[in-house]
Design an enzyme around this catalytic site. Structure first.
Site: not given
Lengths: 435, 435
Positions: A13-14, A16-17, A130, A137, A191, A206
């Site tokens: 995957g390339a 945003n992150v 993480e 964070i 979104e 989460k």
């Protein structure tokens, strides 16, 4: 502990992150090698379309559409594709071939966390995630490692930046829900399909991940109690403000004893009233914060950016360096345990406070009649405020309860709704973080 | 990953923290075993006096005055004696005999950290010391592990609860320094000899530990620039408040490029003006907080209790469980590296802002004369506020500078002091955390 070893890093995957992770791995290669004790070589980046336009320019020769070949032979696989499939299959393949996995895929972890952790543990590898909660964070490692000797009582978390942005705009600028949502869309916080955020699905995923680490227990994310922010009105925000509260969408995970004595955990997501002086109340804009209350440590808070490609990349790279150090040191990986296997308790068992805002007939005897309802259902009233309503012949009543079981509180609201003196229930909100 | 293994835990010291650690190890033994993957057996507690009175009742048969015998054969040694010797020798002995070490001894780590880390690394053991900075707040593991892939720019930390309590009382309740200090003594925040706290020695030790982990660099704690809070007056607190600041004793560790181009780090402790809207400004009472600014992650804050036997025990036990997991998994321990070996730069090179409060002659031309001094020394003025002073013929001038090197700022203050128009320099404080 620097050695001459090279560890092969595969990136899936390339977006945003992913593109930020690739850039940092390439730009900071020397420094990262010194920290990890081994050279970290990015050997390939699996993408759907090699020619797609990207924010960050990536070396053309690293891009491939063949994820399967990339995974085989990698020491560390970074999964940043998102979604359930093919991410799940790729991670299982990576683990089977002996690689450590780093991922930020909260949906996958919430839905298939146990499967992935067990597969990883069986081969002595490690999966780190993480980035899946609260982006940059550091919260999951602290829960797993730093607080490993403590007993966590409760986690109250603002883990969805989009909804926090919207609620904060309404609170700080007096925006309507529609205006705040429109601005959030324009600024890229929401979104095109905002359902995952505003209906609380993202926060529920989460909460599932936080509950696992805090309570060593695997829970079913589908069963996390969930209310989104779509019902929150400017009037509620205003009323909350004048009563000394702010409305925040909270993901809550806590140890709980059910009415029948069952020891379990509660995981839930809803907009709640938080006292202005609580540290969570000052979390503004798209920021995230996780408030942890532990038996020995007492209250702790972790605060920072909750989203962003670069910010999330920080968490991914922290996991990569940690995985690399483990590779250099040898020995099997550490996997968060779910040995406690506590049951997920129903929302009915949750102990909380209600703040009930209702319109009642403006005549003598009303307060006594309604007070009787609270009493008969075993709910104790902490505060009552009464004032003349705009509507002729009606009064506004704001009742704050003491802590009680959700079941009794809900029954109280139903009884109030049916009461002769009640014209309308205006709003019901839970209070979290109060004494 | 539960196995039938038993790990032998030796505890050195049974004071405030040690007795809580012993109690929790005994009371929570079953749960800790499940988390660690091995039974954690407390095999003994070395104390000076077996018959001393303690807050927590400890099993008589575990107490011993023979620390040496206890250490030999232990898998994990917890050092909570404090001070340099014999703590240092015991830790070295433990490491040599193959044990992992957990300690909260900030003085020892600040003074002999490199020696202890090198000795530990040589034998493949691990030394953990989360409790040494900010008690229960997970900050050292996050710096070492979670932020291992990021570049930290700056750490601003409130790491001394006693002085934060005193300054917070002065700020929130208008107490004098004497009254606030007296109250701090009565509540047990201050030792009989408060020098370590109020002169900033304690904070300097913690700055040393933070700088090592943030910048992979070992620095000499004796060379950390240090100013205590004894010079802070109620007038300064008041003036800070009306200018939108709060005075906090900060431990600062940051990457810095010196005037001559040298890349290095700065570690310093002083009372500084922090903008009211900065997250550090709302750290009240004896609490601690560590604010980290990292290149990718952006601003992060870690908040919680900065002291207390029980709170500190949480950090110790987190380290113990983590060490135990590593024992179970096998492989050598991870030691924070100091590969970067950056020089500790002088306070002269620090770039900061000054807020200067001075009494000047109340006549035309004074402002121009003083402005000329700033200009000639290359310091740019950001804000000037002037008002009539209580003393006849004098005016109070409050000058806020733009960021400049400490050297130039100090020279400016000296030149102001010598200026004909200046009656007296009332106070000079640095500003941290402002844009």
């Amino acid at each position: 502990m620097i050695d001459s070893r090279t560890l092969r890093i595969a990136l899936l995957g390339a977006g945003n992150v992913g593109s930020q992770v690739a850039r940092l791995l390439i730009e900071n290669r020397t420094e990262l090698a010194a920290r990890a004790g081994a050279d970290l070589e990015l050997v390939g980046i699996a993408v759907r379309d090699v020619d797609a336009k990207r924010d960050v320019e990536l070396p053309r020769e690293l891009l491939t559409t063949d994820a399967d070949s990339l995974i085989v032979g990698a020491d560390i696989v970074i999964e940043l594709m998102g979604g359930i499939e093919p991410a799940r299959s790729y991670i299982l393949k990576a683990v089977e071939s002996g690689a450590d996995v780093v991922t930020g895929n909260k949906a996958l972890l919430a839905a298939h966390g146990s499967e992935l952790l067990e597969a990883t543990e069986q081969v002595g590898a490690e999966i780190s995630y993480e980035a899946s909660v609260a982006a940059a964070i550091p919260i999951l490692r602290p829960l797993r490692d730093s607080l490993a000797g403590d007993n966590i009582r409760r986690v109250l978390a603002i883990v969805n930046g989009s909804t926090n942005f919207i609620l904060d705009r309404m609170d700080q600028n007096g925006d309507s829900m529609a205006d705040a949502s429109q601005l959030a869309r324009e600024l890229g916080y929401l979104e095109a399909d905002p359902t995952l955020d505003v209906e609380g699905w993202d926060a529920a995923q989460k909460a599932t991940i936080l509950a696992r680490l805090a309570f060593h227990t695997s829970i079913d994310t589908e069963r996390v109690y969930r209310e989104g922010i779509t019902g929150v009105t400017a009037e509620q925000i205003e009323a909350a403000k004048s009563a000394g509260y702010v409305i925040k969408l909270l993901a809550v995970a806590e140890r709980l004893t059910a009415e029948d004595g069952t020891e379990g955990v509660s995981a839930r997501v809803y907009p709640a009233l938080v006292p202005r002086e609580h540290p969570l109340a000052s979390v503004h804009g798209g920021n995230n914060a996780v408030f942890v209350d532990a038996e020995a440590a007492g209250p702790l808070m972790f605060y920072g950016a909750g989203a962003g490609g670069l910010q999330t990349a920080s968490a991914i790279l922290g996991d990569v360096v940690s995985a690399a150090r483990r590779h250099v040191a040898g020995g099997p990986g550490l996997v968060g345990s779910s040995h406690a296997a506590l049951p997920l308790l129903s929302i009915d068992d949750v102990i909380t406070k209600y703040q009930i805002n209702l319109l009642v007939e403006d005549r003598p005897g009303v307060l006594a009649e309604l007070a009787g309802i609270f009493e008969s259902l075993g709910v104790s009233v902490q505060t009552v405020e009464q004032f003349v309503a705009e509507e002729e012949g009606l009064a506004t009543l704001i009742v704050g309860t003491h802590s009680a079981r959700e079941k009794a509180l809900r029954a109280t609201v139903e009884a109030l709704r049916e009461a002769k003196a009640t014209a309308r229930i205006v709003s019901v909100l839970r209070v979290e973080g109060a004494q």
